[in-house]
Design a protein around this motif. Structure first.
Motif, mmCIF file in Angstrom:
data_model
loop_
_atom_site.group_PDB
_atom_site.id
_atom_site.type_symbol
_atom_site.label_atom_id
_atom_site.label_comp_id
_atom_site.label_asym_id
_atom_site.label_seq_id
_atom_site.Cartn_x
_atom_site.Cartn_y
_atom_site.Cartn_z
ATOM 1 N N ASP A 386 113.415 -51.671 121.343
ATOM 2 C CA ASP A 386 114.022 -52.967 121.068
ATOM 3 C C ASP A 386 115.525 -52.948 121.336
ATOM 4 O O ASP A 386 116.090 -53.915 121.846
ATOM 5 N N PRO A 428 99.542 -60.327 114.788
ATOM 6 C CA PRO A 428 100.423 -59.243 114.365
ATOM 7 C C PRO A 428 100.356 -59.012 112.866
ATOM 8 O O PRO A 428 100.104 -59.941 112.094
ATOM 9 N N ARG A 436 110.120 -50.497 110.744
ATOM 10 C CA ARG A 436 108.840 -50.856 111.346
ATOM 11 C C ARG A 436 107.635 -50.229 110.639
ATOM 12 O O ARG A 436 106.543 -50.211 111.189
ATOM 13 N N GLN A 482 105.772 -59.409 115.038
ATOM 14 C CA GLN A 482 106.032 -59.530 116.468
ATOM 15 C C GLN A 482 105.229 -60.676 117.076
ATOM 16 O O GLN A 482 104.047 -60.833 116.809
ATOM 17 N N ASP A 542 104.717 -55.192 126.146
ATOM 18 C CA ASP A 542 104.466 -55.795 124.829
ATOM 19 C C ASP A 542 103.733 -54.837 123.898
ATOM 20 O O ASP A 542 102.699 -55.167 123.314
ATOM 21 N N TRP A 544 104.380 -53.932 120.966
ATOM 22 C CA TRP A 544 104.249 -54.368 119.575
ATOM 23 C C TRP A 544 103.056 -55.283 119.361
ATOM 24 O O TRP A 544 102.578 -55.448 118.241
ATOM 25 N N LEU A 547 100.635 -52.602 118.483
ATOM 26 C CA LEU A 547 100.992 -51.876 117.259
ATOM 27 C C LEU A 547 101.064 -52.793 116.046
ATOM 28 O O LEU A 547 100.913 -52.335 114.916
ATOM 29 N N GLY A 548 101.281 -54.099 116.272
ATOM 30 C CA GLY A 548 101.457 -55.020 115.159
ATOM 31 C C GLY A 548 100.196 -55.654 114.641
ATOM 32 O O GLY A 548 100.269 -56.556 113.816
ATOM 33 N N ALA A 582 107.944 -50.212 123.927
ATOM 34 C CA ALA A 582 107.666 -50.105 122.494
ATOM 35 C C ALA A 582 108.729 -49.224 121.883
ATOM 36 O O ALA A 582 109.393 -48.436 122.584
ATOM 37 N N GLU A 583 108.890 -49.343 120.577
ATOM 38 C CA GLU A 583 109.912 -48.583 119.873
ATOM 39 C C GLU A 583 109.644 -47.083 120.019
ATOM 40 O O GLU A 583 108.593 -46.586 119.598
ATOM 41 N N LEU A 586 108.301 -44.577 117.046
ATOM 42 C CA LEU A 586 107.019 -44.738 116.368
ATOM 43 C C LEU A 586 106.062 -43.619 116.760
ATOM 44 O O LEU A 586 106.086 -43.119 117.896
#
Length: 715
Positions: A386, A428, A436, A482, A542, A544, A547-548, A582-583, A586
């Protein structure tokens, strides 16, 4: 002589009392009843004139065997395992002491033939033998019984999944002649794994090794599965390979044909059509073919002398049956391997928590490649978080970071580029805005969601409101969800690279393969086509959105999807590059960078053990109208220590919208409760719920309730 109190022609007084005493004594005496030799004037079979029949009627309260008389003219064809038609309710008797049920003519299977019934009344006779073909053998019956018990379902429901519908014309055809077993295969690409050749040797010797196989990226996995099946055939045993979809089945099918030649295996998928599928299933049942490759329904294929049960990519949701009692192919193959003393192979690019548990408990051993081999075979993984996107003008304008554009531009010089975009519809979950970490309930550790106009937080498991929430990791108080986008990805890429063709692969149209020339292939997860020679690069956008998701398996599923796409890219030595948006901090992203799915699964398993999540614990979902859910839970004799989470309301299905398995009927308000028990209590939980459900159905009390053992989605 007659009496007012006696029967006509019988003595009265003291003689009558003596006669009554004798009758009572005879009635109470345990004298074996004579075998039934006739039924309504028809002669019955001389040997074993009683058939125990499983009636093809799904409700749990009818999950039992019923006794029927066997007429002499049906004696030769009415063998155990054959399909019959019986009049249900006209003298049918449950061998465990149940009551009669009304009905009419129903289909069923003969499970056994016995000399006599312990039922004291007249038995109805079998009306018709539909086919003399014994389609329900002892091994298949035992497997179906185990699956029904494990998932709190009825044996009849499992048999509907296991035995395909009959086609009389196909049964009249002769099956192909069995072919001799092949020679023991060479290890081939199994040599890349230190214990790979030893696994093949053990299978070829007739042993029953069990392995969790973390496959190296690349196109070799169909050949490796085929060689494992060939090793089982070389030991004069059978092989069964279950894959998630028809495309994967076609790849393994083609590899097996190339390795062994035609006639040694069959392909069982829905694409073959009902008649051809039954023809192939019969060839397996009759022992003419000893190897099967297929999708989910093939898990019940009646392979003779099973030597290997293998499953590929067990984390794919396609392996979970949507019809009652909704078994998972992995669990069914585990049962088969244990019952039939067969080898077991669970393979995939990723690693599920269930697979890690098999290794952790010692039920299976790991089968992996050394780290230097993994690094050489996997593509280079680069991340964009991000913070990087916030500083990136291109990412803010077109939602694609500069690094992704550069990787795509460079990759197109050497071949096709894959772009993975999460499909629309991912919901999400809430997470801490700072670190997160997923937002979880303080009571049961379930995921939180915002409900109502005021946005109050509630647990999706136990339903309790989470007041004054704060993050347990960093202490933050702010949440984020997200937003799923990327609808215009293909258009954006087409404008950015106007001279390069853009192809799409998704739910409406899935590509099997693409040629080895520059092109952009935009695909949803799981629909990625295979590129000849491998992709030059891949963009995983995308992150997240994956992951979200409000799901216990969100991280595991995101990593599995990423690995599946990245495995199609050329190795790092050949210049293959993957960019994941993505972050980077994580856990799933770090596991992708290191290409360490097994390590990720081990850490996930440790977290679930600490929080009491499946598969360390066992869970059951009870869904239905609120009053019916409460009544069933109250009536069930649950194991000691059972934790009831909820109930919580289920989303109402709008009229006209498609329903998934377990969704309430359109317009109805349902609730769902989760029951959680300690390890080792799963069988007791399933039995208690099945007994309570059967009692409600027998009394015809209340509205129906749906049970699901080990629900895949508890978020």
């Amino acid at each position: 002589m007659s009496s007012e109190n006696g029967r006509p022609g019988e003595p009265a007084g003291e003689q009558a009392e003596q006669l009554a005493f004798i009758r009572e004594t005879v009635r109470k005496a345990k004298v074996p009843r004579a075998k039934p030799r006739t039924w309504r004037g028809a002669e019955l079979a001389k040997e074993l004139p009683v058939a125990r029949v499983l009636v093809d009627k799904g409700p749990v309260h009818l999950d039992r065997l019923w006794d029927y008389a066997v007429p002499a003219e049906l004696d030769a064809d009415a063998r155990p395992g054959t399909r019959v038609r019986v009049r249900f309710g006209a003298g049918a008797r449950n061998v465990r002491g149940g009551r009669r049920e009304g009905g009419g003519l129903l289909d069923g299977y003969i499970v056994d033939r016995v000399a006599e019934s312990d039922y004291q009344g007249p038995l109805a006779a079998i009306a018709q033998v539909l086919s003399p073909e014994p389609v329900l053998g002892p091994a298949l019956l035992q497997l179906c019984r185990s699956v029904a018990d494990r998932y709190a379902g009825s044996l009849a429901d499992v048999l509907q999944l296991a035995v395909p519908p009959r086609h009389a014309r196909i049964e009249a055809e002769a099956s192909p002649e069995p072919v001799p077993p092949p020679a023991r295969p060479e290890p081939g690409s199994w040599s890349r794994y230190p214990t790979g050749p030893a696994f093949l040797d053990a299978v070829a010797r007739g042993d029953a090794p069990r392995a969790v196989w973390t496959a190296l990226p690349g196109p070799h996995w169909p050949e490796e599965l085929a060689r494992a099946a060939a090793a089982a055939l070389a030991s004069r045993r059978g092989a069964l390979i279950v894959v998630p979809d028809g495309r994967a089945a076609a790849r393994v099918d083609a590899t097996l044909t190339e390795l062994l030649g035609a006639g040694r295996h069959v392909l069982l998928t829905a694409d073959t059509g009902p008649e051809e599928r039954y023809r192939r299933w019969l060839a397996v049942s009759r022992g003419a073919v000893r190897a099967v490759v297929g999708t989910r329904a093939a898990m019940f294929a009646p392979v003779r002398d099973l030597g290997l049960a293998a499953i590929w990519d067990d984390g794919d949701s396609s392996h979970s049956e949507q019809h009652a009692p909704q078994p998972h192919a992995r669990e069914v193959l585990q049962l088969r391997a244990a019952h039939e003393k067969a080898a077991f192979l669970l393979g995939g690019f990723g690693c599920t928590v269930e697979a890690a548990q098999l290794v952790d408990t010692g039920w299976a051993l790991p089968l992996t490649a050394p780290r230097d081999r993994v690094r050489a075979t996997a593509p280079l993984i680069r991340t964009v978080g991000d913070a990087d996107q916030a500083r990136d003008e291109a990412a803010r304008a077109a939602r694609l970071p500069t690094l992704a554009w550069q990787a795509a531009r460079e990759g197109l010089k050497h071949g096709p580029v894959l772009v993975q975009v999460p499909r629309r519809g991912y919901v999400p979950r809430l997470a801490c805005e700072r670190c997160r970490e997923p937002a979880r309930c303080a009571h049961c550790a379930g995921p939180l969601e915002a409900r109502g106009d005021d946005g109050a937080l509630h647990c999706t498991w136990c339903g309790q409101e989470a007041r004054d929430w704060h993050c347990g990791e960093c202490g933050g108080f702010r949440l984020r969800a997200q937003i799923v986008g990327a609808r215009r990805t293909a258009e954006e890429l087409g404008r950015a690279f106007p001279t390069v063709p853009v192809r799409t692969s998704g739910r409406d149209h899935v590509l099997d393969s693409v040629p080895d020339r520059p092109a952009i292939v935009v695909s949803t997860p799981g629909a990625e086509p295979v590129a000849e020679g491998g992709y030059a690069a891949a963009l995983l956008l995308d992150g997240w959105a994956l992951l979200g998701r409000p799901d216990l398996r969100a991280g595991e599923e995101a990593l599995r999807r990423w690995l599946g796409a990245a495995a199609l890219v050329r190795g790092q030595d050949a210049g293959g590059t993957v960019v994941v948006v993505a972050e980077p901090t994580l856990r799933p992203v770090q596991a992708l960078v290191r290409w360490d799915p097994a390590g990720h699964a081990v850490r996930e398993l440790a977290d679930r053990a600490e929080l009491g999540f499946p598969p360390v614990s066992r869970m059951a979902a009870v869904a239905g109208p609120p009053a019916a859910v409460a009544e069933l839970i109250a009536a069930a004799q649950l194991p000691d220590g059972t934790e009831v989470l909820g109930p919580v309301p289920l989303p109402v299905t709008a009229p006209g919208r498609p329903r998934r398995a377990g969704d309430p009927p359109p317009g109805e308000s349902w609730e769902r409760a989760l029951l959680r028990v300690r390890p080792g209590q799963g069988a007791a939980l399933a039995a208690a719920l099945k007994t309570a459900q059967a009692a409600r159905l027998t009394r015809r009390d209340g509205e129906p309730v749906r049970l699901r053992i080990d629900p895949p989605d508890i978020g």
